[in-house]
Design a protein around this motif. Structure first.
Motif, short mmCIF file in Angstrom:
data_model
loop_
_atom_site.label_atom_id
_atom_site.label_comp_id
_atom_site.label_asym_id
_atom_site.label_seq_id
_atom_site.Cartn_x
_atom_site.Cartn_y
_atom_site.Cartn_z
N GLU A 174 0.86 -1.18 0.00
CA GLU A 174 0.00 0.00 0.00
C GLU A 174 0.89 1.23 0.00
OE1 GLU A 174 -2.18 3.02 -0.11
OE2 GLU A 174 -3.02 1.04 -0.51
N PRO A 175 0.97 1.96 -1.12
CA PRO A 175 1.93 3.07 -1.23
C PRO A 175 1.74 4.16 -0.19
CG PRO A 175 0.38 3.06 -3.07
CD PRO A 175 0.21 1.75 -2.37
N LEU A 176 0.52 4.37 0.30
CA LEU A 176 0.29 5.44 1.26
C LEU A 176 0.83 5.11 2.65
CD1 LEU A 176 -3.26 6.64 0.18
CD2 LEU A 176 -1.06 7.76 -0.23
N LEU A 177 1.35 3.90 2.83
CA LEU A 177 2.04 3.58 4.08
C LEU A 177 3.46 4.13 4.09
CD1 LEU A 177 0.91 -0.12 4.73
CD2 LEU A 177 0.29 1.92 6.07
N ARG A 178 3.97 4.52 2.94
CA ARG A 178 5.31 5.11 2.87
C ARG A 178 5.23 6.55 3.35
NH1 ARG A 178 10.31 3.76 -0.07
NH2 ARG A 178 11.79 5.29 0.74
N GLN A 179 5.99 6.87 4.37
CA GLN A 179 5.94 8.19 4.98
C GLN A 179 6.39 9.28 4.00
OE1 GLN A 179 4.79 8.91 8.21
NE2 GLN A 179 4.09 6.79 8.00
N ASP A 180 5.70 10.42 4.05
CA ASP A 180 6.07 11.60 3.27
C ASP A 180 6.02 11.36 1.76
OD1 ASP A 180 6.78 14.29 3.12
OD2 ASP A 180 8.94 13.89 3.17
N LEU A 181 5.07 10.53 1.32
CA LEU A 181 4.97 10.20 -0.10
C LEU A 181 4.81 11.42 -1.01
CD1 LEU A 181 4.95 7.77 -2.04
CD2 LEU A 181 2.46 7.75 -1.84
N PRO A 182 4.11 12.48 -0.60
CA PRO A 182 4.01 13.64 -1.48
C PRO A 182 5.37 14.21 -1.89
CG PRO A 182 2.34 13.78 0.22
CD PRO A 182 3.21 12.62 0.58
N ARG A 183 6.38 14.04 -1.05
CA ARG A 183 7.71 14.55 -1.43
C ARG A 183 8.24 13.79 -2.63
NH1 ARG A 183 13.23 14.10 -0.41
NH2 ARG A 183 13.05 12.32 1.01
N LEU A 184 8.08 12.47 -2.65
CA LEU A 184 8.50 11.69 -3.82
C LEU A 184 7.70 12.10 -5.05
CD1 LEU A 184 9.99 9.40 -5.27
CD2 LEU A 184 8.22 7.83 -4.42
N ILE A 185 6.40 12.28 -4.87
CA ILE A 185 5.56 12.69 -6.00
C ILE A 185 6.04 14.01 -6.58
CG2 ILE A 185 3.23 13.47 -6.61
CD1 ILE A 185 2.21 11.37 -4.57
N GLY A 186 6.42 14.94 -5.71
CA GLY A 186 6.93 16.21 -6.19
C GLY A 186 8.20 16.06 -7.00
N LEU A 187 9.10 15.17 -6.57
CA LEU A 187 10.34 14.92 -7.31
C LEU A 187 10.03 14.36 -8.70
CD1 LEU A 187 12.57 13.27 -4.52
CD2 LEU A 187 12.81 15.58 -5.46
#
Length: 343
Positions: free
Chosen positions: A69-82
């Motif tokens: 479940e990808p939303l279990l990865r902390q701070d996922l929006p930061r990766l999305i921004g990259l």
């Protein structure tokens, strides 16, 4: 854009960001307990972004975040921004079970996520509790509503149809999607990863699904959807008389291997050319050993050019098709699990 031995381009990469999940769906995670990938082995956001950019330089234009479940990865929006910052990127999507989606939907859109697909196999909470060992059905529905309100370019639903579990919900699931202006994709039950109890008798075919939909909603018209010569999305698209669209992913009875441009990277950096592949290529070791971008591109490019994978076709041709992996086989190599290599 490079092409493999069957002239298929390297067009789409699925990035698993974690092997952990907060559900235990029978077709994906059949064990009672798991030994998770060590956290130190997981690629950092910067490493995931670097790998994605290497694929972009070889022709990939679409990325999908998966898990676990990808939303279990902390701070996922930061990766999305990259990832969203790359000018070669045409599409950035994510597949989620929706449990954690509600509170994060708006932030994900703001970070640059364009599309989201939510898994919804049943509208009956008790069935989800039995089949997926989760009592959070209401949170999934809340997540779907939040995604619809957040402004994603597209919100889709995925439903794996298993005879004896939810095949009596084909019409109600599609009705749920139509009422909310969402596109539903029915998925034939596949014998991959954790589907250690799979049997052909549990597969509800595309033909049966379409017949059931037609009987309830009226004529069904196939749509011709393609991304380019020799490349097609995994779902066959269909339209009802009222304009509502839905899809069927018929990997089991009508494999689409010859137009598959997808590959997937596990959270710890193992690259698989095919969902059915028994072996992958370790990209983490050269990545962390100091390999240059050019060396890594050469490794990826050479491997893709040699690619001949058509796992679903070969499985469909087996005269006595059984499960792909037993529980013991999954324990021997956890990267065979769907939650590790991404769906």
């Amino acid at each position: 854009m490079i092409r493999d031995a069957l002239d298929r381009p390297l067009g789409s990469l699925r990035l698993s960001v974690t092997d952990r999940c907060n559900m235990r769906c029978r077709y994906c995670m059949p064990n009672e307990s798991y030994v998770w990938l060590p956290r130190a082995s997981l690629l950092t956001f910067e490493e995931l972004d670097r790998v994605a950019d290497l694929f972009g330089g070889l022709g990939a234009r679409r990325l999908r975040l998966t898990g676990g479940e990808p939303l279990l990865r902390q701070d996922l929006p930061r990766l999305i921004g990259l990832l969203a910052a790359h000018d070669w990127l045409e599409d950035l999507a994510m597949t989620t079970n929706g449990i954690l989606l509600g509170p994060q939907a708006a932030e994900l859109v703001a970070a640059g996520l364009r599309r989201v697909t939510v898994s919804l196999d049943t509208l009956v909470p008790e069935r989800m509790e039995r089949f997926a060992r989760s009592a959070h059905h209401a949170l999934v529905l809340e997540g779907i509503g939040a995604a619809k309100a957040a402004g994603f370019e597209s919100v889709k639903l995925n439903s794996v149809v298993v005879r004896g579990f939810n095949d009596d919900e084909i019409e109600s699931l599609l009705g749920f999607a139509i009422e909310r202006g969402l596109e539903l994709r029915f998925i034939e039950y596949m014998d991959v990863g954790g589907a250690s109890e799979w049997s052909s008798g549990e597969v509800v075919s595309r033909e049966e699904i379409l017949a059931r939909v037609g009987a309830r909603f009226g004529p069904v018209r196939p749509l011709d959807v393609a991304r380019g010569p020799g490349v097609a999305p995994p779902a066959e698209a269909f339209e009802l008389e009222n304009g509502a669209r839905f899809g069927v992913i018929a990997s089991t009875t009508a494999p689409f291997c010859r137009t598959c441009d997808r590959s997937r990277l596990t959270a710890d950096g193992t690259w698989y050319h095919c969902l059915y592949a028994d072996r992958g290529i370790d990209l983490r070791e050269p990545l962390r050993a100091g390999a240059s971008d050019e060396q890594l591109r050469q490794l990826i490019g050479d491997a893709w050019r040699r690619r001949t994978d058509r796992g679903a076709e070969l499985r469909a041709a087996e005269p006595e098709r059984g499960v792909l992996y037993t529980l013991e086989g999954l324990k021997d190599d956890p990267r065979r699990e769907m939650h590790t290599r991404g769906g």
